[in-house]
Design a protein around this motif. Structure first.
Motif, short mmCIF file in Angstrom:
data_model
loop_
_atom_site.label_atom_id
_atom_site.label_comp_id
_atom_site.label_asym_id
_atom_site.label_seq_id
_atom_site.Cartn_x
_atom_site.Cartn_y
_atom_site.Cartn_z
N PHE A 3 -2.30 8.65 -2.38
CA PHE A 3 -1.12 9.51 -2.29
C PHE A 3 -0.48 9.39 -0.92
CE2 PHE A 3 -3.07 12.22 -5.73
CZ PHE A 3 -2.04 12.09 -6.63
N GLU A 4 0.84 9.53 -0.90
CA GLU A 4 1.57 9.69 0.36
C GLU A 4 1.64 11.19 0.64
OE1 GLU A 4 5.68 8.38 0.46
OE2 GLU A 4 5.74 8.49 2.64
N CYS A 5 1.11 11.60 1.79
CA CYS A 5 0.96 13.03 2.09
C CYS A 5 1.67 13.40 3.39
CB CYS A 5 -0.52 13.36 2.30
SG CYS A 5 -1.65 12.77 1.03
N TYR A 11 0.81 -1.22 0.00
CA TYR A 11 0.00 0.00 0.00
C TYR A 11 0.84 1.27 0.00
CZ TYR A 11 -3.55 -3.42 1.16
OH TYR A 11 -4.38 -4.52 1.14
N HIS A 12 2.11 1.14 -0.34
CA HIS A 12 3.00 2.30 -0.34
C HIS A 12 3.95 2.13 -1.52
CE1 HIS A 12 5.84 4.98 2.33
NE2 HIS A 12 5.77 5.41 1.10
N THR A 13 3.59 2.75 -2.64
CA THR A 13 4.29 2.54 -3.90
C THR A 13 4.49 3.86 -4.62
OG1 THR A 13 2.92 0.54 -4.05
CG2 THR A 13 4.29 1.07 -5.96
N HIS A 14 5.68 4.08 -5.12
CA HIS A 14 5.97 5.29 -5.90
C HIS A 14 6.15 4.93 -7.36
CE1 HIS A 14 6.24 7.73 -2.27
NE2 HIS A 14 6.79 6.67 -1.71
N ASN A 15 6.48 5.90 -8.16
CA ASN A 15 6.78 5.66 -9.57
C ASN A 15 7.55 6.87 -10.08
OD1 ASN A 15 4.77 7.63 -10.76
ND2 ASN A 15 3.41 6.33 -9.53
ZN ZN Z 1 7.10 6.76 0.42
#
Ligand code: ZN
Ligand code: ZN
Length: 250
Positions: free
Chosen positions: A80-82, A5-9
Motif C-alpha cells: 500500500f501507498e500510505c 513498486y508503485h502501482t494503483h488500480n
Molecule cells: Zn501513488
C-alpha cells in the motif's frame, strides 16, 4: 525497466483498470516484479478517493487471485501507498501482519492537524511545505516504510519556486532519507505528465547526500507501465547523473 513498486488500480476511484490489467501489461513489458500499492484504506474513510475500509476483504481477495494466477510469470507484491498519519499506524501494521501487505511505501498526500493541508494545493505556502517535510521525516523515523514516493511533491504549487525555503525543506527530507538509508523515488508519472515533480533543482540538490534512487511509475492507468513512459524518467535521472536501482529487495 524490470520492476515497478508503485502501482494503483481502479479501486482508489481515481485510476483506470483492474488489478489484473496492470499485471498483464507488466508481464508484456517483461517485468520481473510488480508492487501493487494502491492508496491505503483508513478506518475513518475520510478520503473518498481510495479503497474504503469495508472493501478490504473484497480487494484482498482479487489481489490474492492475481498474485496466484500469474505467479509463474511475475512476482506481484502486495503493498500500500500510505501517508504518515500517526493515528493510522496500527491499521497499517494490521494490514501488513494480518493481510500480508508487506510493501509499505510512504506518499504524503495530506498533512497537518486534521490533515488540513493538501500536498497538491496550487497555493502552497512555505509553512505547508515545512509541515509536509516534518510529517515525512516523522514517517521515515518510524522505520515502517520501504521507500519515499515523490519527495518533491513538497514543492508542488509553491509559487516562489526553488527558493531558500524550498531548499531547506528538501534538505531536511533528503537528510532523513540518507540517515535511514531509505530509497528515494523519481516519479515516472510526474515526469511523463510534465508535473511539478520530479523537480530538477530538488534532485540536483539531492546529490549532496548519499542516497539510493528508484524510478517508479506511480501508474494510475495500465499504459503507464509502458517503456515509453519509463524512459522519460530515465532520461531525467541520466541528465542529472543519477544512478537508479533496477530492483529493490523486499
Ligand atoms: Zn501513488
Ligand atoms: Zn493516486
Amino acid at each position: 525497466m524490470i520492476a515497478n513498486y508503485h502501482t494503483h488500480n481502479r479501486w482508489c476511484r481515481h485510476a483506470n483498470g483492474e488489478i489484473e490489467d496492470y499485471v498483464k501489461v507488466a508481464i508484456e513489458e517483461g517485468f520481473v516484479e510488480l508492487g501493487m500499492t494502491d492508496h491505503v484504506p483508513h478506518s475513518d474513510n475520510i478520503d473518498p478517493r481510495r479503497i474504503q475500509w469495508e472493501e478490504i476483504d473484497e480487494y484482498d481477495r482479487l489481489l490474492n487471485e492475481a498474485v496466484e494466477k500469474y505467479a509463474d510469470r511475475i512476482r506481484v507484491i502486495k503493498g500500500f501507498e500510505c501517508e504518515y498519519y500517526p493515528e493510522c499506524m496500527d491499521e497499517y501494521a494490521m494490514l501488513r501482519d494480518v493481510y500480508g501487505y508487506k510493501l509499505m511505501i510512504l506518499g504524503q498526500h495530506r498533512s497537518g492537524p486534521n490533515r488540513i493541508y493538501d500536498s497538491f494545493s496550487r497555493t502552497k505556502t512555505a509553512k505547508e511545505m515545512h509541515v509536509y517535510a516534518d510529517a515525512v521525516c516523522d514517517g521515515i523515523n518510524t522505520g515502517f516504510f520501504h521507500f519515499l514516493c515523490h519527495p518533491d511533491l513538497a514543492l508542488a504549487g509553491y509559487g516562489p519556486g526553488f527558493d531558500d525555503e524550498a531548499e531547506s525543506v528538501m534538505r531536511q527530507i533528503f537528510e532523513e532519507c540518507e540517515k535511514h538509508d531509505l530509497p528515494v523515488e523519481i516519479n515516472g508519472n510526474g515526469a511523463y505528465d510534465g508535473r511539478a515533480y520530479p523537480n530538477r533543482e530538488a534532485f540536483l540538490l539531492s546529490k549532496d547526500y548519499k542516497l539510493r534512487y528508484m524510478i517508479n511509475m506511480d501508474a494510475h492507468d495500465p499504459k503507464y507501465l509502458r517503456k515509453e513512459v519509463y524512459s522519460v524518467a530515465e532520461q531525467f535521472a541520466a541528465d542529472l547523473g543519477i544512478e537508479v536501482m533496477p530492483m529493490f529487495e523486499i
